[in-house]
Design an enzyme around this catalytic site. Structure first.
Site, PDB file in Angstrom:
ATOM      1  N   HIS A  14       0.990  -1.074  -0.038  1.00 33.77           N
ATOM      2  CA  HIS A  14      -0.023   0.103  -0.063  1.00 33.77           C
ATOM      3  C   HIS A  14       0.972   1.214  -0.014  1.00 33.77           C
ATOM      4  CE1 HIS A  14      -3.697   2.216   0.813  1.00 33.77           C
ATOM      5  NE2 HIS A  14      -2.834   3.084   1.621  1.00 33.77           N
ATOM      6  N   GLU A  15       1.791   1.371   0.692  1.00 35.58           N
ATOM      7  CA  GLU A  15       2.619   2.446   1.111  1.00 35.58           C
ATOM      8  C   GLU A  15       3.476   2.653  -0.287  1.00 35.58           C
ATOM      9  OE1 GLU A  15       1.964   4.689   3.028  1.00 35.58           O
ATOM     10  OE2 GLU A  15       0.662   3.416   4.365  1.00 35.58           O
ATOM     11  N   HIS A  18       1.906   4.798  -2.748  1.00 40.02           N
ATOM     12  CA  HIS A  18       1.977   5.931  -2.584  1.00 40.02           C
ATOM     13  C   HIS A  18       3.488   6.492  -2.660  1.00 40.02           C
ATOM     14  CE1 HIS A  18      -1.875   6.187  -0.844  1.00 40.02           C
ATOM     15  NE2 HIS A  18      -1.718   5.408   0.297  1.00 40.02           N
TER      16      HIS A  18
END
Length: 318
Positions: A14-15, A18
């Protein structure tokens, strides 16, 4: 341990979404952290601090000019710099914000794609209905045990997995028309979608032929163990009452027989066995059980690219 590993992978991916989106949009990334502050340890590489933090309940990417999980607001007192999040056009900011979720979706696709490619798919080689639950939408529509499903909404059916896919996924929300083979004659049935509830509210109410109640575990020293029941045995009847598809009936009969003789009939391989035991005063015999398909199966293999749409179907099913 497995929870931490699973959460760690999900958070990392997920990170990473980003992080990569921010880099592609020309934003400076000050920190890539697994876990929330305070920082535990890590390594500075270039402008980014890659680290592990003490609170293992998530993670964050600290992008210059953005208020994030660190709640750093010092940058608000000065004019935006070109490399900051707040200086970028809104479409780039939207890409950075949504990239984490997109990466998690891609991870799900990759996992199911890989599983389908490596393991293939096991299909249940029957289209015959073995059981129709009393009072279910299927019973109200007129389906009967022994019916063979030929088509659903015009889609040909080759095996039971086709039936599940069409009823619960591809044709969900639509009225159902079924072509059946009953007693050697082809008939049609129409089932309005308004009569079919969500599966977790009111199941459609059919099970395939060869669906049996299978013993999953047997507790040592309990009545079932003393009688000789073993995992993978198929329960047939209790006190003369057939329980082939009805797991609720098993619990009811065993509970009603607390402290009394209980006759059990079961199948092990090709042999049918019988015996009598006495449930405990709490109405238990010490087994867990569940419905399982025990009929003919075929394993289907897919090419690397052919496994992709099948993996996506599995995601929709879950």
């Amino acid at each position: 341990f497995y929870f931490i590993v699973t959460l760690g992978v999900l958070v990392f991916v997920h990170e990473l979404g980003h992080f990569l989106a921010a880099k592609l949009c020309g934003m400076r990334v000050d920190r890539f952290s697994l876990g929330f502050p305070p920082r535990a340890f890590g390594k500075q590489i270039g402008e980014t601090d890659y680290c592990i933090s003490w609170l293992p309940v998530g993670g964050y990417v600290k992008i210059a000019g953005m208020i994030d999980e660190s709640f750093d607001t010092e940058h608000l007192s000065r004019l935006p710099e070109p490399w900051e999040f707040r200086s970028k056009p809104i479409w780039q900011r939207m890409v950075v914000i949504s990239a984490g979720v997109v990466m998690n979706l891609l991870l799900a696709v990759a996992i199911f794609w890989g599983i389908t490619y490596v393991q293939g798919r096991t299909v249940r080689e029957t289209t015959e209905i073995g059981y129709v639950a009393e009072g279910s939408p299927a019973a109200e529509a007129g389906l009967r045990p022994g019916d063979k499903v030929l088509q659903i909404n015009g889609n040909p059916v080759k095996h039971w997995d086709d039936i599940s896919q069409l009823l619960y996924i591809e044709e969900m929300g639509k009225d159902i028309s079924m072509a059946l083979l009953r007693g050697g004659k082809e008939i049609g049935l129409s089932i309005p979608r308004s009569t079919i509830s969500e599966p977790d509210v009111r199941p459609f109410g059919i099970a395939s032929r060869y669906t049996d109640l299978v013993v999953l575990t047997v507790e040592p020293g309990k009545p079932a163990d003393k009688l000789g029941l073993s995992p993978r045995d198929v329960l047939l009847s209790l006190n003369g009452v057939s329980v082939q598809f009805n797991d609720k009936k098993v619990s009811e009969i065993v509970h009603e027989s607390a402290g009394k003789p209980l006759q059990i009939e079961w199948r092990r391989g090709d042999k049918v066995l019988q015996g009598t035991t006495v449930p405990t005063s709490e109405g238990r015999i010490g087994i867990s059980f569940g419905q399982a398909y025990t009929g003919p199966i075929t394993r289907v293999r897919y090419s690397f690219l052919g496994a992709l749409p099948e993996g996506v179907k599995d995601i929709l099913a879950y």
